[in-house]
Every structure is written in structure tokens, then in C-alpha cells.
Design a protein around this motif. Structure first.
Motif, PDB file in Angstrom:
ATOM      1  N   TYR A  87       0.809  -1.219   0.000  1.00 37.67           N
ATOM      2  CA  TYR A  87       0.000   0.000   0.000  1.00 37.67           C
ATOM      3  C   TYR A  87       0.843   1.270   0.000  1.00 37.67           C
ATOM      4  O   TYR A  87       0.313   2.360  -0.045  1.00 37.67           O
ATOM      5  CB  TYR A  87      -0.931   0.009   1.214  1.00 37.67           C
ATOM      6  N   GLY A  88       2.159   1.136   0.084  1.00 35.51           N
ATOM      7  CA  GLY A  88       3.040   2.292   0.033  1.00 35.51           C
ATOM      8  C   GLY A  88       3.687   2.600   1.371  1.00 35.51           C
ATOM      9  O   GLY A  88       3.206   2.197   2.431  1.00 35.51           O
ATOM     10  N   ALA A  91       2.063   3.711   4.922  1.00 35.56           N
ATOM     11  CA  ALA A  91       0.615   3.604   4.739  1.00 35.56           C
ATOM     12  C   ALA A  91      -0.068   2.964   5.938  1.00 35.56           C
ATOM     13  O   ALA A  91      -1.241   3.229   6.196  1.00 35.56           O
ATOM     14  CB  ALA A  91       0.301   2.804   3.478  1.00 35.56           C
ATOM     15  N   ALA A  94      -1.691   5.419   8.688  1.00 39.06           N
ATOM     16  CA  ALA A  94      -2.895   6.126   8.231  1.00 39.06           C
ATOM     17  C   ALA A  94      -4.056   5.155   8.012  1.00 39.06           C
ATOM     18  O   ALA A  94      -5.180   5.421   8.443  1.00 39.06           O
ATOM     19  CB  ALA A  94      -2.589   6.883   6.940  1.00 39.06           C
ATOM     20  N   ASP A  95      -3.794   4.035   7.363  1.00 35.08           N
ATOM     21  CA  ASP A  95      -4.853   3.071   7.069  1.00 35.08           C
ATOM     22  C   ASP A  95      -5.391   2.413   8.332  1.00 35.08           C
ATOM     23  O   ASP A  95      -6.588   2.167   8.448  1.00 35.08           O
ATOM     24  CB  ASP A  95      -4.351   1.990   6.111  1.00 35.08           C
ATOM     25  N   TYR A 121       2.767  -5.171   4.551  1.00 33.41           N
ATOM     26  CA  TYR A 121       1.602  -4.346   4.247  1.00 33.41           C
ATOM     27  C   TYR A 121       2.003  -3.166   3.357  1.00 33.41           C
ATOM     28  O   TYR A 121       1.306  -2.821   2.411  1.00 33.41           O
ATOM     29  CB  TYR A 121       0.963  -3.836   5.534  1.00 33.41           C
ATOM     30  N   GLU A 122       3.120  -2.559   3.659  1.00 35.30           N
ATOM     31  CA  GLU A 122       3.520  -1.353   2.943  1.00 35.30           C
ATOM     32  C   GLU A 122       4.211  -1.620   1.608  1.00 35.30           C
ATOM     33  O   GLU A 122       4.116  -0.817   0.691  1.00 35.30           O
ATOM     34  CB  GLU A 122       4.405  -0.492   3.837  1.00 35.30           C
TER      35      GLU A 122
END
Length: 186
Positions: A87-88, A91, A94-95, A121-122
Motif C-alpha cells: 500500500y506504500g 501507509a 494512516a490506514d 503491508y507497505e
């Protein structure tokens, strides 16, 4: 080793496990000492001593919440193209505020309390493959009974249940450890 201080200050289970990993690297023959030390670490995690009176701690208080977060991350990583590219950078913080708030979590985490899960995840599968490839290049620099290797082992274990790479003083030490290993390979 840095995480040994956590044994005294916080009675953290991850600090105990990280210190044991470092001890195993520094003195592999002292494995017989590690069993009672591990038992003390588990006892320290299960018994709350804050008030001066021992009280059994609910095992699920933090580990249950972490497990829930890790399962949620795993669930979200099944989406295309997230499983491949993530997700970057940054991220998760924030997510997590959004999707943890919608679940039955009591506490909203900014970190996954597992740097490996948060990294996946990132950055997804490609990021994990790149990081693993880079880490494998450091293998010639590690050695038994070596303080730098022991520090790297402790950090690697701590990353399983904490977020040491988000804590500036620990990140600084981790950086020195990694740079030292990289210089040995070069």
C-alpha cells in the motif's frame, strides 16, 4: 545488548526473547542457562508486578490485540495489487486508524507491533523479496560469538512483536549494526 535494558525496565516478553537470541549468538554453549531465563521471561509477561502484589495478567490484553491486527493486515493483503506491491511507504499508520476503528479493537494502533507484517503491508511481495535478497547478502558478515551479530539477532527477534525500527534511539543503533555488517561484506 540494547534490549537487555528492557528486561529490567519493562519486563517485556519481546525484550526477554531478544536478549535470549543475543545470548544464544554470544554464548551458544550457555543454552542450559537460557531455559530458566526464558521461564522467568514468560513469568514476567504473565504476572503483573506493578502494584507490588503479584497479579496474573490477561494473556490476550496486548497479544490478542496484536494478533487481531496481524490477521486484519493479512486479510487486506489478499487484494490485488496490494499483495504484490503493498500500500506504500508509511501507509499502515494512516490506514490502520480507519480499519481498526471499524473493528472491535479497544486500542487503535499506529504500528503493527510486528515490523515484518508492517513491511509486508507497505511493500508487498516485491518489497519483501527485495529486502530478503538484500539481507541474504549480509550472511557472510555474521558469526557466532560476535556482538554485532548478537545485536542483529536481538533486533530481528524484537521486530516480531514490537516496532523497534519506529523508535529513534533503537533505529540509530540498528543502523549502526547494519552498516557494520555491510562494511564486513564490502
Amino acid at each position: 545488548v540494547v534490549y537487555t535494558v528492557g528486561l529490567v525496565l519493562a519486563w517485556s516478553l519481546m525484550a526477554w526473547l531478544a536478549a535470549l537470541a543475543a545470548l544464544l549468538v554470544l554464548a551458544p554453549v550457555a543454552l542450559w542457562v537460557m531455559v530458566p531465563v526464558a521461564a522467568l521471561g514468560i513469568l514476567a509477561r504473565l504476572v503483573k508486578w506493578n502494584t507490588g502484589h503479584p497479579k496474573l495478567r490477561h494473556w490476550g490484553d496486548s497479544w490478542g490485540a496484536r494478533w487481531h491486527v496481524w490477521l486484519t493486515v493479512w486479510d487486506r493483503l489478499h487484494r490485488w495489487p496490494a499483495w504484490l506491491i503493498g500500500y506504500g511507504a508509511f501507509a499502515f499508520a494512516a490506514d490502520a486508524r480507519q480499519w481498526i476503528g471499524r473493528t472491535q479493537q479497544v486500542e487503535v494502533y499506529k504500528e503493527a507491533h510486528n515490523d515484518y507484517v508492517e513491511f509486508a503491508y507497505e511493500y508487498g511481495l516485491l518489497g519483501c523479496a527485495a529486502m530478503t535478497g538484500w539481507a541474504v547478502t549480509l550472511y557472510p558478515a555474521v558469526a557466532w560469538r560476535d556482538r554485532v551479530t548478537a545485536s542483529a539477532a536481538a533486533l530481528s527477534v524484537a521486530m516480531l512483536g514490537q516496532f523497534p525500527l519506529k523508535v529513534a534511539p533503537v533505529l540509530g543503533i540498528a543502523g549502526l549494526v547494519i552498516v557494520t555488517l555491510m562494511r564486513r561484506v564490502a
